[in-house]
Design an enzyme around this catalytic site. Structure first.
Site, mmCIF file in Angstrom:
data_model
loop_
_atom_site.group_PDB
_atom_site.id
_atom_site.type_symbol
_atom_site.label_atom_id
_atom_site.label_comp_id
_atom_site.label_asym_id
_atom_site.label_seq_id
_atom_site.Cartn_x
_atom_site.Cartn_y
_atom_site.Cartn_z
ATOM 1 C CB SER A 18 -0.950 0.068 1.235
ATOM 2 O OG SER A 18 -0.428 -0.121 2.443
ATOM 3 N NE ARG A 38 13.270 -4.758 11.095
ATOM 4 C CZ ARG A 38 12.133 -5.356 11.336
ATOM 5 N NH1 ARG A 38 12.015 -6.453 11.364
ATOM 6 N NH2 ARG A 38 11.234 -4.726 11.767
ATOM 7 C CG PHE A 97 5.378 1.720 10.979
ATOM 8 C CD1 PHE A 97 6.368 0.757 10.737
ATOM 9 C CD2 PHE A 97 5.968 3.053 10.859
ATOM 10 C CE1 PHE A 97 7.590 0.948 10.234
ATOM 11 C CE2 PHE A 97 7.275 3.229 10.415
ATOM 12 C CZ PHE A 97 7.772 2.286 10.151
ATOM 13 N NE ARG A 104 4.716 0.271 19.797
ATOM 14 C CZ ARG A 104 3.753 -0.077 19.353
ATOM 15 N NH1 ARG A 104 2.517 0.516 19.807
ATOM 16 N NH2 ARG A 104 3.825 -0.664 18.124
ATOM 17 C CE1 TYR A 138 -0.396 -8.238 6.228
ATOM 18 C CE2 TYR A 138 -1.931 -9.041 7.738
ATOM 19 C CZ TYR A 138 -0.561 -8.867 7.480
ATOM 20 O OH TYR A 138 0.260 -8.726 8.423
ATOM 21 C CD GLU A 139 -6.076 -5.965 -1.980
ATOM 22 O OE1 GLU A 139 -7.017 -5.709 -2.365
ATOM 23 O OE2 GLU A 139 -4.958 -4.827 -2.096
ATOM 24 C CG ASP A 168 -2.327 -4.070 0.090
ATOM 25 O OD1 ASP A 168 -2.300 -3.543 1.167
ATOM 26 O OD2 ASP A 168 -2.177 -5.350 0.318
ATOM 27 N N GLY A 247 -23.190 -0.070 -14.334
ATOM 28 C CA GLY A 247 -23.849 1.393 -14.736
ATOM 29 C C GLY A 247 -24.899 1.662 -15.059
ATOM 30 C CD GLN A 249 -26.828 1.826 -20.977
ATOM 31 O OE1 GLN A 249 -27.451 0.877 -21.633
ATOM 32 N NE2 GLN A 249 -27.130 3.091 -20.987
#
EC number: 2.8.3.16
Length: 424
Positions: A18, A38, A97, A104, A138-139, A168, A247, A249
């Site tokens: 995301s 990281r 995050f 934190r 999640y997704e 995402d 839509g 149609q």
């Protein structure tokens, strides 16, 4: 040629899909995106769904083009100093995050404002304030809670998630718009602000036609839905409608020649009222143009299954591309079901930059999706994703203006990763 976002520096604290979708789009537009990772592992997607041994996965490379990478341990005191310096030097921080992580780390919104009052802090969360705000998303969770899954699939089947990453990547696109808007607002206010997008909200925004239909139910059945013509009563919530057009149609996915062996030998066909008479001529039913059971849209609604069954008899005698070639001159809206293989082999998409071939030092050449937004005076070039920590020294020296001795101290502290053992 100068890019639209040249001069904008973005501190990219995002991972997986995301957030990287958002920052990659901004990088394509010319922003200097510094991805903080990281030490040792980096973004988790570098190793997920890996197809080439000892190389970054496509999951990572296709979401992190045009960025620079710095490895940094934000828990290390020296690492925290570097991060503070980055916050001072950037225009935007983007993070996805879990709730409370930045606080934190010591970088609450209040503390960030003290460090750099002009900084825009953009965040992706699963939910907005409410009973689920602390839940991990999640997704597919976003699709299920945002109204997509309950309205996708067939009426007599399970709810379905879509193959498009609307949770995402859809959220990342929404956030990018929010960031650009906040940058423009800053030109007037001189101040930064928080930009927050919830994944549930983004999915719901993309499902707004289903919320439209939810409200229409209070005034009667949804007549363009197949179940109306089948005489099946509606419940109290927007139903799943298979491949019906959303839509107004009527539309369906129909078999084409070769469907028995080709899973993608299908076409989406819309019986738009404006071209109904042309459809009748094409499929060999000229009497339907004047027959009161078929001539008007309202009369056709209870007979959609019969009508599409007849159209399918015709489409099954043609390939999906033949159907397109016949229908397009008459402005009959239809589209072939294209496989990813067919899309990847479409040379016209490379000519427009929608698909690009990218060379990578460890995995070689691969195909990626380029920038879907084309600016006439700011064309996007797609550069490969960074190796882990590839630009660490460059960022410390050129962006943060640290001296060689400062860089050496930071490195020896372990803030950039494992400290090499001294030679014996």
């Amino acid at each position: 040629m100068a890019k639209a976002l040249n001069g904008v520096r973005i501190l990219d604290f995002t991972h997986v899909q995301s957030g990287p979708t958002c920052t990659q789009l901004l990088a394509w537009f010319g922003a200097d995106v510094i991805k903080v990772e990281r030490p040792g592992t980096g973004d988790i997607t570098r190793g997920q769904l890996q197809d080439v041994p000892n190389a970054d996965s496509l999951y990572f490379t296709m979401l992190n083009h045009n960025k620079r990478s710095i490895t940094l341990d934000a828990k290390n005191p020296k690492g925290k100093e570097v991060l503070t310096a980055l916050i001072k030097s950037c225009d935007v921080m983007v993070e996805n995050f879990a709730p409370g992580v930045l606080d934190r780390m010591g970088f609450s919104w209040e503390n960030i404002q003290k460090i750099n009052p002009k900084l825009i802090v953009a965040s992706i969360k699963g939910f907005g304030p409410g009973p689920f705000e602390d839940c991990k998303v999640y997704e597919n969770v976003a699709q299920c809670t945002g109204g997509s899954a309950s309205t996708t699939g067939f009426r007599d089947g399970l709810p379905l998630v879509t193959g498009a990453q609307i949770g995402d990547s859809g959220t990342g696109l929404h956030l990018a718009l929010g960031i650009v808007t906040a940058l423009f607002h800053r030109t007037h206010s001189g101040k930064g602000q928080r930009v927050t997008v919830a994944m549930q909200d983004s999915v719901l925004n993309l499902c707004r036609v289903k919320m439209r239909d939810q409200q229409r139910l209070a005034h009667g059945p949804l007549k363009e839905y197949s179940q109306f013509g089948e005489g099946i009563p509606f419940g109290d919530a927007t139903p799943r409608a298979g491949n019906d057009s959303g839509g107004g149609q009527p539309g369906r996915i129909l078999k084409c020649k070769g469907w028995e062996t080709d899973p993608n030998a299908y076409i989406y066909f819309i019986t738009q009222a404006a071209v109904w008479e042309k459809i009748c001529d094409v499929i060999g039913e000229p009497t339907w143009k004047t027959d009161p059971n078929y001539a008007k849209p309202g009369a056709r609604l209870p007979r959609l299954n019969e009508i599409f069954g007849r159209i399918e008899q015709w489409t099954m005698t043609k390939t999906k591309f033949e159907v397109m070639n016949i229908c397009n001159p008459f402005d009959i809206p239809c589209g072939p079901i294209l496989s990813m293989k067919e899309i990847a082999e479409d040379k016209s998409l490379y000519a427009t930059g929608t698909l690009v071939e990218v060379d990578h030092p460890t995995r070689g050449k691969y195909i990626s999706v380029g920038n879907p937004i084309k600016l006439s005076d700011s064309p996007a070039d797609v550069r490969r994703s960074p190796l882990l920590g590839e630009h660490t020294d460059e960022i410390l020296r050129d962006v943060l203006k640290f001296s060689e001795s400062q860089v050496s101290d930071i490195r020896s502290s372990g803030a950039l990763g494992e400290v090499p053992l001294a030679a014996e």
